[in-house]
Design a protein around this motif. Structure first.
Motif, PDB file in Angstrom:
ATOM      1  N   ARG A  45      51.690  29.444  43.590  1.00 31.73           N
ATOM      2  CA  ARG A  45      51.435  29.219  42.166  1.00 31.73           C
ATOM      3  C   ARG A  45      50.276  28.250  41.992  1.00 31.73           C
ATOM      4  O   ARG A  45      49.970  27.461  42.873  1.00 31.73           O
ATOM      5  N   LEU A  46      49.655  28.303  40.836  1.00 30.47           N
ATOM      6  CA  LEU A  46      48.550  27.405  40.516  1.00 30.47           C
ATOM      7  C   LEU A  46      48.461  27.234  39.014  1.00 30.47           C
ATOM      8  O   LEU A  46      49.032  28.011  38.254  1.00 30.47           O
ATOM      9  N   GLU A  47      47.756  26.183  38.617  1.00 31.99           N
ATOM     10  CA  GLU A  47      47.502  25.941  37.199  1.00 31.99           C
ATOM     11  C   GLU A  47      46.034  26.224  36.949  1.00 31.99           C
ATOM     12  O   GLU A  47      45.168  25.740  37.678  1.00 31.99           O
ATOM     13  N   ALA A  48      45.752  27.026  35.928  1.00 27.53           N
ATOM     14  CA  ALA A  48      44.377  27.428  35.645  1.00 27.53           C
ATOM     15  C   ALA A  48      44.095  27.313  34.158  1.00 27.53           C
ATOM     16  O   ALA A  48      44.985  27.482  33.327  1.00 27.53           O
ATOM     17  N   HIS A  59      50.553  32.961  39.033  1.00 30.25           N
ATOM     18  CA  HIS A  59      51.253  33.337  40.255  1.00 30.25           C
ATOM     19  C   HIS A  59      50.319  34.218  41.084  1.00 30.25           C
ATOM     20  O   HIS A  59      49.776  35.197  40.574  1.00 30.25           O
ATOM     21  N   ILE A  60      50.105  33.847  42.359  1.00 31.96           N
ATOM     22  CA  ILE A  60      49.252  34.646  43.238  1.00 31.96           C
ATOM     23  C   ILE A  60      50.058  35.847  43.717  1.00 31.96           C
ATOM     24  O   ILE A  60      51.145  35.681  44.276  1.00 31.96           O
ATOM     25  N   VAL A  90      47.476  36.193  39.166  1.00 30.76           N
ATOM     26  CA  VAL A  90      46.128  36.228  39.732  1.00 30.76           C
ATOM     27  C   VAL A  90      45.886  37.611  40.310  1.00 30.76           C
ATOM     28  O   VAL A  90      46.626  38.084  41.175  1.00 30.76           O
ATOM     29  N   ILE A  91      44.837  38.280  39.816  1.00 28.56           N
ATOM     30  CA  ILE A  91      44.501  39.621  40.263  1.00 28.56           C
ATOM     31  C   ILE A  91      43.400  39.580  41.315  1.00 28.56           C
ATOM     32  O   ILE A  91      43.452  40.288  42.312  1.00 28.56           O
ATOM     33  N   LEU A  92      42.384  38.712  41.093  1.00 26.83           N
ATOM     34  CA  LEU A  92      41.192  38.739  41.926  1.00 26.83           C
ATOM     35  C   LEU A  92      40.567  37.360  41.979  1.00 26.83           C
ATOM     36  O   LEU A  92      40.599  36.635  40.982  1.00 26.83           O
ATOM     37  N   LYS A  93      40.031  36.992  43.125  1.00 29.35           N
ATOM     38  CA  LYS A  93      39.250  35.771  43.244  1.00 29.35           C
ATOM     39  C   LYS A  93      37.787  36.166  43.394  1.00 29.35           C
ATOM     40  O   LYS A  93      37.442  36.994  44.231  1.00 29.35           O
ATOM     41  N   TYR A  94      36.932  35.565  42.562  1.00 32.29           N
ATOM     42  CA  TYR A  94      35.507  35.857  42.635  1.00 32.29           C
ATOM     43  C   TYR A  94      34.856  34.948  43.664  1.00 32.29           C
ATOM     44  O   TYR A  94      35.134  33.756  43.724  1.00 32.29           O
ATOM     45  N   MET A  95      33.966  35.511  44.467  1.00 29.77           N
ATOM     46  CA  MET A  95      33.144  34.720  45.377  1.00 29.77           C
ATOM     47  C   MET A  95      32.139  33.927  44.537  1.00 29.77           C
ATOM     48  O   MET A  95      31.954  34.198  43.355  1.00 29.77           O
ATOM     49  N   ALA A  96      31.457  32.952  45.153  1.00 27.47           N
ATOM     50  CA  ALA A  96      30.544  32.086  44.400  1.00 27.47           C
ATOM     51  C   ALA A  96      29.384  32.872  43.801  1.00 27.47           C
ATOM     52  O   ALA A  96      29.006  32.647  42.647  1.00 27.47           O
TER      53      ALA A  96
END
Length: 139
Positions: A45-48, A59-60, A90-96
């Protein structure tokens, strides 16, 4: 019994197939929102802080859990829940570089800092507290 002469277990072997290929940029759809990770809470889990201004508990999802590492300050795509507005997935993490291109397309606002851990801070001089040390030559 024979001596082990290898260099590690299956986690070491798993990382060899990983390659950095260019993937297609994915934009948000209905029921999705961009967010920046404020802090990690543990247990997947994380706070965003979402772009619409709300802080959500995210939720990841299981497909990402031990394969994609999410850190503080990352830009993520979250799926909003119809029945719980304060929670998301969380669906996707974007790269930088993907996050920078999202910012260039105008999808992300200008106050979001990409690839930095200090999120949303020092926007209007809030963190101006510092110490000045004078020379101590009398000692």
């Amino acid at each position: 019994m024979p001596k082990n002469k290898g260099k590690g277990g299956k986690n070491r072997r798993r990382g060899k197939n990983e390659s950095e290929e260019k993937r297609e940029l994915i934009f948000k759809e209905d029921g999705q929102e961009y967010a920046q990770v404020l802090r990690m809470l543990g247990n997947g889990r994380l706070e965003a802080t979402c772009i619409d201004g709300l802080k959500r508990l995210c939720h990841i999802r299981g497909k990402m859990r031990k394969k994609v590492w999410v850190n503080t300050g990352d830009i993520i795509l979250v799926g909003l829940r119809d029945y719980q507005d304060e929670k998301a997935d969380v669906i996707l993490k974007y790269m930088a570089d993907e996050a920078r291109s999202l910012k260039a397309y105008g999808e992300l606002p200008e106050n979001i800092r990409v690839n930095e851990t200090d999120t949303f801070a020092d926007e209007d001089g809030q963190n101006d507290e510092y110490f000045e040390f004078e020379d101590i030559s009398e000692i």
